[in-house]
Each structure stands twice: as C-alpha cells, then as structure tokens.
Design a protein around this motif. Sequence first.
Motif, short mmCIF file in Angstrom:
data_model
loop_
_atom_site.label_atom_id
_atom_site.label_comp_id
_atom_site.label_asym_id
_atom_site.label_seq_id
_atom_site.Cartn_x
_atom_site.Cartn_y
_atom_site.Cartn_z
N SER A 68 140.73 16.07 52.96
CA SER A 68 140.01 17.18 52.34
C SER A 68 138.55 17.21 52.74
O SER A 68 137.85 18.20 52.49
CB SER A 68 140.10 17.09 50.81
N HIS A 69 138.06 16.15 53.37
CA HIS A 69 136.66 16.06 53.77
C HIS A 69 136.54 15.60 55.22
O HIS A 69 137.37 14.82 55.70
CB HIS A 69 135.90 15.05 52.90
N ASN A 134 128.84 20.43 52.80
CA ASN A 134 128.98 19.15 52.09
C ASN A 134 130.17 18.32 52.56
O ASN A 134 130.40 17.22 52.05
CB ASN A 134 129.06 19.37 50.58
N GLY A 135 130.94 18.83 53.53
CA GLY A 135 132.02 18.03 54.10
C GLY A 135 133.40 18.41 53.62
O GLY A 135 134.40 18.12 54.30
N ARG A 136 133.51 19.04 52.47
CA ARG A 136 134.83 19.48 51.99
C ARG A 136 135.27 20.67 52.82
O ARG A 136 134.53 21.63 53.01
CB ARG A 136 134.75 19.84 50.51
N ILE A 137 136.51 20.61 53.32
CA ILE A 137 137.00 21.65 54.22
C ILE A 137 138.51 21.77 54.08
O ILE A 137 139.22 20.77 54.12
CB ILE A 137 136.58 21.35 55.69
N ASN A 156 144.70 32.64 49.17
CA ASN A 156 143.80 33.80 49.22
C ASN A 156 142.38 33.43 49.63
O ASN A 156 141.50 34.27 49.61
CB ASN A 156 143.80 34.54 47.87
N MET A 157 142.16 32.17 50.01
CA MET A 157 140.85 31.74 50.50
C MET A 157 141.03 30.80 51.70
O MET A 157 140.64 29.64 51.66
CB MET A 157 140.07 31.02 49.40
N PRO A 158 141.67 31.27 52.78
CA PRO A 158 141.98 30.37 53.89
C PRO A 158 140.74 29.94 54.67
O PRO A 158 139.72 30.63 54.69
CB PRO A 158 142.90 31.23 54.77
N TYR A 159 140.87 28.77 55.30
CA TYR A 159 139.84 28.23 56.21
C TYR A 159 138.48 28.08 55.52
O TYR A 159 137.45 28.52 56.03
CB TYR A 159 139.72 29.11 57.46
N ALA A 160 138.50 27.44 54.37
CA ALA A 160 137.28 27.30 53.56
C ALA A 160 136.40 26.16 54.07
O ALA A 160 136.88 25.07 54.36
CB ALA A 160 137.64 27.06 52.10
N VAL A 161 135.12 26.44 54.17
CA VAL A 161 134.10 25.43 54.47
C VAL A 161 133.13 25.45 53.28
O VAL A 161 132.48 26.46 53.03
CB VAL A 161 133.34 25.74 55.77
N PHE A 162 133.04 24.34 52.56
CA PHE A 162 132.24 24.30 51.35
C PHE A 162 130.78 23.96 51.68
O PHE A 162 130.49 23.09 52.51
CB PHE A 162 132.80 23.28 50.37
N ILE A 163 129.90 24.67 50.98
CA ILE A 163 128.46 24.44 51.15
C ILE A 163 128.00 23.41 50.14
O ILE A 163 127.39 22.38 50.49
CB ILE A 163 127.66 25.74 50.95
N PHE A 199 134.82 29.78 62.45
CA PHE A 199 133.75 28.94 61.90
C PHE A 199 134.29 27.60 61.43
O PHE A 199 133.69 26.55 61.67
CB PHE A 199 133.06 29.67 60.74
N ASN A 200 135.44 27.62 60.78
CA ASN A 200 136.08 26.38 60.32
C ASN A 200 136.28 25.41 61.47
O ASN A 200 135.98 24.21 61.36
CB ASN A 200 137.40 26.73 59.64
N ARG A 201 136.76 25.92 62.59
CA ARG A 201 137.05 25.04 63.73
C ARG A 201 135.76 24.56 64.40
O ARG A 201 135.72 23.44 64.93
CB ARG A 201 137.95 25.77 64.75
N LEU A 202 134.72 25.37 64.37
CA LEU A 202 133.43 24.90 64.89
C LEU A 202 132.89 23.75 64.05
O LEU A 202 132.33 22.78 64.58
CB LEU A 202 132.43 26.06 64.92
N VAL A 203 133.06 23.86 62.75
CA VAL A 203 132.61 22.78 61.86
C VAL A 203 133.43 21.52 62.12
O VAL A 203 132.88 20.41 62.22
CB VAL A 203 132.71 23.22 60.39
#
Length: 216
Positions: A68-69, A134-137, A156-163, A199-203
């Motif tokens: 998850s991180h 913050n690393g959660r993805i 309903n919130m795919p490819y999430a990158v948490f701030i 963006f998710n994959r770039l992170v």
Amino acid sequence: MKLIHQITSLAITLFFLTAQPVHAEPMEVMQNDKIPNMIEDLNPFDPNVEEVLRHYDEIYEEETGQPSHLPDESFINDIIGFASCYRSECAVWAQVVKSSQRLYLYVHGRLADSWPVSTGKAGYTTPNFDRHPNGRIYDRYTSTKYPEGDYNGLGNMPYAVFIAGGFALHGTPRGNWPNLGRPASHGCIRMHPDNAYRFNRLVRSNGIQNVWITVQ
C-alpha cells in the motif's frame, strides 16, 4: 398421559428460555461484514483519518497482494547529506491550480502535459499542499460513502496517489468526467483515469522523494 404432557410442556418452556435469539447469528455476520468496508467512513477532513486508512491498507494488501506504500528513502538523503528536490527540480512535479481547475505536469523540469481536474466543491474545499506525496498509493480504491460508479473493476477512485492523510489525486468514473474542469469532489483531486494512471506510474517509477505535488 398427564405426566407425559407435563414433561413435554416443561421441555418446551426450557427450550425457549435457554435458546439464543434467532437474530444473534445474522447480527454477528453483519458486524463482521463491516470490517472490509471501513473505507465507507473515510472523511479526508477527519483528524483520525489515518487510523481508518491503516485498516484499508491491510485490506488492500490482502486483496491485491501489492504494498500500500512506496518505500520512503528520505533517511538515505539525510545520511548522505543530499537535500530533497523541490517543485521543478524534482523528476516529476504535479502543479494543481484550483482557480483554473487544471493540473500541470512537469517531467524533468519541462511542462509535459496539462489536463482538467475537479478539486473540492463548496464545503469540501481542497487544502493547499506543497510537498512530496506521503507514499500511500493504490491502483484499486473505493469509497462506498460516496459511490459514483466503478472504473474497470478498480473502484470509483482508481490509481490514487495520496498527498497527506485522506487527500489524494485519483481517477474518477465516466459519470464524473463532464464535471472535470470545475470543483466537484469531496476534497480529493479527481481526474480522468487515463491521466491518473499516467501520474500514478510516474510516481511508482521515480519514487516519492523525486516527486513533488503543489495544490494552490
């Protein structure tokens, strides 16, 4: 016969006095069923949201087999004396401008793309941020409290990158695409799933210490 009748009546009475209520088992099942759905109570403005997300981290890892991180390598920078990157100095910089409801994506200091987003609507205004994620993805991410369809089995919130906390940049299902370009979310930053995936994959490929997110 009279004695047999009395014994039978007594046995029936004892049965009803000692038997468990018939609703006990369904109630227990209902309570257990709530465990995988703790995300339905997610409120990004809740000061205790991190506790809820830790439970969801466990569910996500169990269901997907994925962490998850992302690894946090900031301690390495501290040891060897390198300063962290900042904004366009980073390999990836996502600049979210609330006044225009657009995200500007910089890769290695150059503007690579721009697309419409939806930040928080009235009463749910997305806070300003200027920091590393913050690393959660998550690839698959669902809120049942705010159900808005599903995107290819990824919630309903795919490819999430948490701030920070419960605030994230994530994709949104087809029904919300017409709203992109104006405030419409409950605090997170929505975008088309194709852009969220990019963006998710770039992170993932660059690591959180090489990514910067600005919300202004």
